[in-house]
Design a protein around this motif. Structure first.
Motif, PDB file in Angstrom:
ATOM      1  N   PRO A  57     -22.390  29.315 -37.228  1.00 15.57           N
ATOM      2  CA  PRO A  57     -23.062  28.312 -37.779  1.00 15.57           C
ATOM      3  C   PRO A  57     -22.646  27.871 -39.491  1.00 15.57           C
ATOM      4  O   PRO A  57     -22.515  27.079 -39.947  1.00 15.57           O
ATOM      5  CB  PRO A  57     -24.619  28.488 -37.643  1.00 15.57           C
ATOM      6  N   ALA A  58     -22.287  29.227 -40.019  1.00 16.28           N
ATOM      7  CA  ALA A  58     -22.155  29.243 -41.421  1.00 16.28           C
ATOM      8  C   ALA A  58     -20.678  28.751 -41.804  1.00 16.28           C
ATOM      9  O   ALA A  58     -20.399  27.808 -42.526  1.00 16.28           O
ATOM     10  CB  ALA A  58     -22.231  30.867 -42.013  1.00 16.28           C
ATOM     11  N   VAL A  59     -19.608  28.896 -40.898  1.00 15.07           N
ATOM     12  CA  VAL A  59     -18.217  28.437 -41.076  1.00 15.07           C
ATOM     13  C   VAL A  59     -18.233  26.914 -41.167  1.00 15.07           C
ATOM     14  O   VAL A  59     -17.220  26.470 -41.822  1.00 15.07           O
ATOM     15  CB  VAL A  59     -17.317  29.346 -40.201  1.00 15.07           C
ATOM     16  N   GLN A  60     -18.922  26.302 -40.421  1.00 10.98           N
ATOM     17  CA  GLN A  60     -18.710  24.773 -40.226  1.00 10.98           C
ATOM     18  C   GLN A  60     -19.393  24.151 -41.316  1.00 10.98           C
ATOM     19  O   GLN A  60     -19.133  23.018 -41.808  1.00 10.98           O
ATOM     20  CB  GLN A  60     -19.355  24.293 -38.939  1.00 10.98           C
ATOM     21  N   GLU A  61     -20.378  24.790 -41.877  1.00 13.10           N
ATOM     22  CA  GLU A  61     -20.890  24.167 -43.241  1.00 13.10           C
ATOM     23  C   GLU A  61     -20.072  24.213 -44.616  1.00 13.10           C
ATOM     24  O   GLU A  61     -20.477  23.952 -45.607  1.00 13.10           O
ATOM     25  CB  GLU A  61     -22.246  24.980 -43.639  1.00 13.10           C
ATOM     26  N   ASP A  94     -20.931  40.270 -46.736  1.00 14.45           N
ATOM     27  CA  ASP A  94     -21.114  38.735 -46.875  1.00 14.45           C
ATOM     28  C   ASP A  94     -20.028  37.962 -46.670  1.00 14.45           C
ATOM     29  O   ASP A  94     -20.307  36.775 -45.928  1.00 14.45           O
ATOM     30  CB  ASP A  94     -21.475  38.492 -48.520  1.00 14.45           C
ATOM     31  N   LEU A  95     -18.794  38.390 -46.878  1.00 18.42           N
ATOM     32  CA  LEU A  95     -17.708  37.505 -46.643  1.00 18.42           C
ATOM     33  C   LEU A  95     -17.703  37.230 -45.058  1.00 18.42           C
ATOM     34  O   LEU A  95     -17.363  36.133 -44.574  1.00 18.42           O
ATOM     35  CB  LEU A  95     -16.132  38.198 -46.986  1.00 18.42           C
ATOM     36  N   VAL A  96     -17.873  38.456 -44.032  1.00 16.95           N
ATOM     37  CA  VAL A  96     -17.523  38.261 -42.614  1.00 16.95           C
ATOM     38  C   VAL A  96     -18.810  37.524 -42.091  1.00 16.95           C
ATOM     39  O   VAL A  96     -18.594  36.593 -41.197  1.00 16.95           O
ATOM     40  CB  VAL A  96     -17.746  39.562 -42.070  1.00 16.95           C
ATOM     41  N   GLU A  97     -19.982  37.529 -42.698  1.00 17.09           N
ATOM     42  CA  GLU A  97     -21.015  36.751 -42.497  1.00 17.09           C
ATOM     43  C   GLU A  97     -20.774  35.105 -42.353  1.00 17.09           C
ATOM     44  O   GLU A  97     -21.002  34.524 -41.441  1.00 17.09           O
ATOM     45  CB  GLU A  97     -22.276  36.974 -43.051  1.00 17.09           C
ATOM     46  N   LYS A  98     -20.065  34.835 -43.516  1.00 15.32           N
ATOM     47  CA  LYS A  98     -19.773  33.379 -43.510  1.00 15.32           C
ATOM     48  C   LYS A  98     -18.663  32.995 -42.536  1.00 15.32           C
ATOM     49  O   LYS A  98     -18.462  31.663 -42.477  1.00 15.32           O
ATOM     50  CB  LYS A  98     -19.034  33.205 -44.780  1.00 15.32           C
ATOM     51  N   GLU A 100     -10.991  27.879 -37.233  1.00 15.75           N
ATOM     52  CA  GLU A 100     -11.674  26.853 -37.871  1.00 15.75           C
ATOM     53  C   GLU A 100     -10.712  25.941 -38.729  1.00 15.75           C
ATOM     54  O   GLU A 100     -10.844  24.687 -38.763  1.00 15.75           O
ATOM     55  CB  GLU A 100     -12.977  27.222 -38.872  1.00 15.75           C
ATOM     56  N   ALA A 101      -9.832  26.594 -39.376  1.00 15.82           N
ATOM     57  CA  ALA A 101      -8.979  25.910 -40.442  1.00 15.82           C
ATOM     58  C   ALA A 101      -8.092  24.928 -39.350  1.00 15.82           C
ATOM     59  O   ALA A 101      -7.639  23.922 -39.631  1.00 15.82           O
ATOM     60  CB  ALA A 101      -8.052  26.916 -41.250  1.00 15.82           C
TER      61      ALA A 101
END
Length: 173
Positions: free
Chosen positions: A26-30, A18-22, A96-97
């Motif tokens: 698409p999920a990381v920008q949300e 679940d952590l890796v999927e985030k 992303e950070a």
């Protein structure tokens, strides 16, 4: 080498998955900034734990470390894959950070430039500033501080050459 999501799911536990999927695109920008920071912290802890486990298993296989279970490990492919998956997820989150940090810095720079422009335009409309660059008393001659040279340059050269010739005569004896 890229690791497919199917291989990721096989290598990770459910909560790690679940952590890796985030961390995927698409999920990381949300995610909000606070959520991103929390996710980085959790994933870093999991990655460090997997790294420690992979190192321990590698030592067991080489025969340098004591076995954790009844028998020493025969292979560490699973722990290496898990470590690679978590490390790639950390790389994505760090990217992303960094992207968000650069975006915030750019926005801040633009805001500061606009603020400075408004301040400059406001100051220019008030008239000349107190410390304006004007001539006041005009140009004044500055006295030369060096003493005048009384010896002609030609005479200095003649004396230098004569000393050189005299030294050569002495050295030739």
């Amino acid at each position: 080498m890229a690791i497919s999501r199917k291989e990721e799911a096989r290598a990770l536990s459910a909560d790690e998955h679940d952590l890796v999927e985030k961390s995927h695109h698409p999920a990381v920008q949300e995610l909000s900034d606070a959520d991103l920071a929390g996710l980085v912290k959790l994933l870093r802890e999991r990655r460090d734990k997997a790294q420690t486990e992979a190192h321990r298993r590698r030592r067991e296989i080489r025969g340098k470390g004591a076995a954790k279970g009844a028998t020493p490990s025969k292979a560490d492919g699973g722990s290496q894959l898990k470590l690679a998956v978590l490390a790639m997820a950390m790389r994505r989150l760090n990217g992303e950070a960094e992207r968000r940090r650069q975006l915030a810095a750019s926005v801040s720079l633009i805001e500061n430039a606009r603020k400075a422009l408004v301040m400059k335009q406001g100051a220019a409309s008030d008239g000349p500033a107190f410390n304006s660059r004007t001539a006041r008393r005009g140009m004044r001659p500055v006295a030369n501080q060096r003493a005048p040279d009384l010896v002609r340059p030609m005479e200095l050269g003649r004396q230098r050459r004569a000393a050189k010739v005299a030294q050569a005569k002495r050295d030739a004896r």
